[in-house]
Scaffold this motif. Sequence first.
Motif, PDB file in Angstrom:
ATOM      1  N   PHE A 119       0.837  -1.205   0.000  1.00  0.00           N
ATOM      2  CA  PHE A 119       0.000   0.000   0.000  1.00  0.00           C
ATOM      3  C   PHE A 119       0.871   1.255   0.000  1.00  0.00           C
ATOM      4  O   PHE A 119       0.668   2.169  -0.792  1.00  0.00           O
ATOM      5  CB  PHE A 119      -0.922  -0.001   1.224  1.00  0.00           C
ATOM      6  CG  PHE A 119      -1.548   1.332   1.510  1.00  0.00           C
ATOM      7  CD1 PHE A 119      -2.565   1.830   0.706  1.00  0.00           C
ATOM      8  CD2 PHE A 119      -1.114   2.106   2.578  1.00  0.00           C
ATOM      9  CE1 PHE A 119      -3.142   3.068   0.959  1.00  0.00           C
ATOM     10  CE2 PHE A 119      -1.690   3.341   2.839  1.00  0.00           C
ATOM     11  CZ  PHE A 119      -2.699   3.816   2.027  1.00  0.00           C
TER      12      PHE A 119
ATOM     13  N   LEU B 231       2.675   1.647  -3.402  1.00  0.00           N
ATOM     14  CA  LEU B 231       1.752   2.093  -4.454  1.00  0.00           C
ATOM     15  C   LEU B 231       1.371   3.552  -4.256  1.00  0.00           C
ATOM     16  O   LEU B 231       1.290   4.325  -5.217  1.00  0.00           O
ATOM     17  CB  LEU B 231       0.500   1.209  -4.467  1.00  0.00           C
ATOM     18  CG  LEU B 231       0.716  -0.229  -4.943  1.00  0.00           C
ATOM     19  CD1 LEU B 231      -0.542  -1.063  -4.717  1.00  0.00           C
ATOM     20  CD2 LEU B 231       1.144  -0.271  -6.393  1.00  0.00           C
ATOM     21  N   ARG B 232       1.156   3.931  -3.027  1.00  0.00           N
ATOM     22  CA  ARG B 232       0.772   5.317  -2.728  1.00  0.00           C
ATOM     23  C   ARG B 232       1.897   6.288  -3.094  1.00  0.00           C
ATOM     24  O   ARG B 232       1.668   7.327  -3.710  1.00  0.00           O
ATOM     25  CB  ARG B 232       0.424   5.411  -1.241  1.00  0.00           C
ATOM     26  CG  ARG B 232      -0.221   6.697  -0.858  1.00  0.00           C
ATOM     27  CD  ARG B 232      -0.808   6.575   0.527  1.00  0.00           C
ATOM     28  NE  ARG B 232      -1.467   7.816   0.868  1.00  0.00           N
ATOM     29  CZ  ARG B 232      -1.432   8.368   2.054  1.00  0.00           C
ATOM     30  NH1 ARG B 232      -0.800   7.770   3.036  1.00  0.00           N
ATOM     31  NH2 ARG B 232      -2.041   9.500   2.283  1.00  0.00           N
TER      32      ARG B 232
ATOM     33  N   LYS C  64      -4.824  -0.726  -5.475  1.00  0.00           N
ATOM     34  CA  LYS C  64      -4.500   0.267  -4.443  1.00  0.00           C
ATOM     35  C   LYS C  64      -5.765   0.714  -3.729  1.00  0.00           C
ATOM     36  O   LYS C  64      -5.783   0.849  -2.508  1.00  0.00           O
ATOM     37  CB  LYS C  64      -3.771   1.469  -5.045  1.00  0.00           C
ATOM     38  CG  LYS C  64      -3.418   2.515  -4.003  1.00  0.00           C
ATOM     39  CD  LYS C  64      -2.805   3.743  -4.657  1.00  0.00           C
ATOM     40  CE  LYS C  64      -2.821   4.914  -3.716  1.00  0.00           C
ATOM     41  NZ  LYS C  64      -4.083   5.597  -3.612  1.00  0.00           N
TER      42      LYS C  64
END
Length: 119
Positions: A11, A14-15, A78
């Motif tokens: 996470f 991806l962020r 995501k």
Amino acid sequence: MSKPAEEDVHFRVLRILEQNPDISQRELAAQLGIALGRTNYVLKALMEKGLVKIGNFSAAQDKRRYAYILTPKGVSRKAAITKRFLARKLSEYETLKAEIESLRDELHETSNVEGPHHE
């Protein structure tokens, strides 16, 4: 590594990549607070899952630099991971809040029983 912990790292990667696709692996590792080798491993795993693809970062002076681009599947994943991440963190927050309240009650009861004392 446990599934939620691994998913939390995915996470966060991806962020960060969504906000800064031209970040270097070294910079990404520093932001994540993990080793460069582990960062490379996570990026490869995300690429193998089809969540991230590599492209040349055309605006870079050094044409060997890459851009890490979230694929449509990566954007979708995501969003799903974000929901689970948020649910876990809210649950942790509620548990912590209840524990803090319980500790405050214990302190309050203890101070009422013992009365004021000075150390």
